[in-house]
Scaffold this active site. Sequence first.
Site, short mmCIF file in Angstrom:
data_model
loop_
_atom_site.label_atom_id
_atom_site.label_comp_id
_atom_site.label_asym_id
_atom_site.label_seq_id
_atom_site.Cartn_x
_atom_site.Cartn_y
_atom_site.Cartn_z
N ARG A 110 -1.70 4.28 1.67
CA ARG A 110 -1.10 5.39 2.39
C ARG A 110 -1.10 6.70 1.59
O ARG A 110 -0.86 7.76 2.15
CB ARG A 110 0.34 5.03 2.80
N ALA A 116 0.23 -3.14 -9.34
CA ALA A 116 -1.11 -3.57 -8.95
C ALA A 116 -1.51 -3.12 -7.56
O ALA A 116 -2.67 -3.25 -7.17
CB ALA A 116 -1.22 -5.09 -9.03
#
Length: 503
Positions: A20, A15
């Site tokens: 990043r 989820a």
Amino acid sequence: MSPQQVVAAVVVLAAGQGTRMRSATPKVLHELGGRSMLGHVLAATAPLEAGVTLVVVGSGREAVEAHLAAVAPDARPVLQAEQRGSGHAAQVALDAVPDLEGPVLVVNGDSPLLTPATLGALVAAHSAAGSVFTVLTAEVGDPTGLGRIVRGADGAPRAIVEEKDATDEQRAIREVNAGVYVASAATLRRVLAGLSTDNAQGEQYLTDALAPLVEGGAPVAAVRAEDPVDVLGCNDQRELAARRRTLNDRVLDALMVAGVTVVDPATTWVDVTAAVLPGARLLPGVQLHGTTTVAAGAVVGPDTTLTDCTVGEGATVLRSHCSQAEVGPRATVGPFSYLRPGTRLAAGAKVGAFVETKNAVVGEGSKVPHLSYVGDATIGRGSNIGAATVFVNYDGVTKSHTTIGDAVRVGSDTMLVAPVTVGDGAYTAAGSVITQDVPPGAMGVARARQRNVAGWVGRRRPGTAAAQAAAAATGAAAEGTAGSRPDTDGPDRPAEPAASHEQ
């Protein structure tokens, strides 16, 4: 849980947003080696034959659920509407199966190098130890940024300590948490319900589940992965590239051990879903994607990309790009060929340099040597398609089919305007535009009759290099005689076919 099932459920945590990665694609859907990260995790857990596989989705839910439906339709997505940590995600999954009993395996969806062997060993060790909670660990050279496994004097795990909370002594520990756990459903429910959110992120962490079990005297265990690479996660594009390289190295190593020649592993990429049989040769710059299969004795490359293709025994594919194509035994392709979906080359067929094919069947021993387009066509046995031939298959609305019989010779620079049939043993004259069927054994000629206009260059381009060359070749006096006929056709004669360019 049936007697064959070693775990009652697999819970995949998928989820997370993956900020990043700096990508609009959900983190777990980034691909390597022919599968998404999530796909690799599901493939690793599949041999456990769990009673149910639950995939916790959140960020990018629609895309992840659509992907699941395509690659693992038996897996059940469970929505974590608000991402409140790994512990909360596991709790959401268990809430979706309130009657579940037995061992539950919890894995992260961004660990694409996990193997069935590693997970199987973890589950087996959990069962053998009589543990209620077992964590997978790894011994790494540089543990920076990872949670450390603190063990007691008896060797049992006592805590998982995050680096920011660790003492200097704990930071020196090189055994780290892999983020993979096995626990009984009842134990997980109990411990997850008591997890605190008293941390900087205000989230519930699955790593915090170990400490209360230890304090309560429950039997817990930690199992080291045999290969620490198996547990590596993937948090940004650099790590994704590194995992991709590691996975490919594993694939190539297995192929070479089995007897496949890989001339340059550094430039050869093979998806985990592809199959290369012993005795095949992969030359530098090869990429094999999807369900591609390469048979024994085949040579692929250099500089070739195959996607969902079949390459038969003894075939050669050189510097070409092929997709959803079938290359038969001893057939040859390239260099610089483009085989599009629906192309099927029979045994010994040839598709040569700068040829494009689409939805085309090339019969046994037939050749399309160079500079041609073959679309929506069937070519029989032993036929030759001359250079610069175009199968004109599309009129802007409808695509039509061309049929070439056996032992046909299509002259160079022929346009075959579909729908059209060239019968067995027939020829077409070079430069023809064939719009009507050519009967077996006939010569199809469809071009304007040539005429030579004598003296044209001398009259229309005087003083040019061409005029000077012509004068030198024919003699200036002959070029300028009054007896020459200006702008007239040459003598009538029947058109003869130019030879087809064949290799």
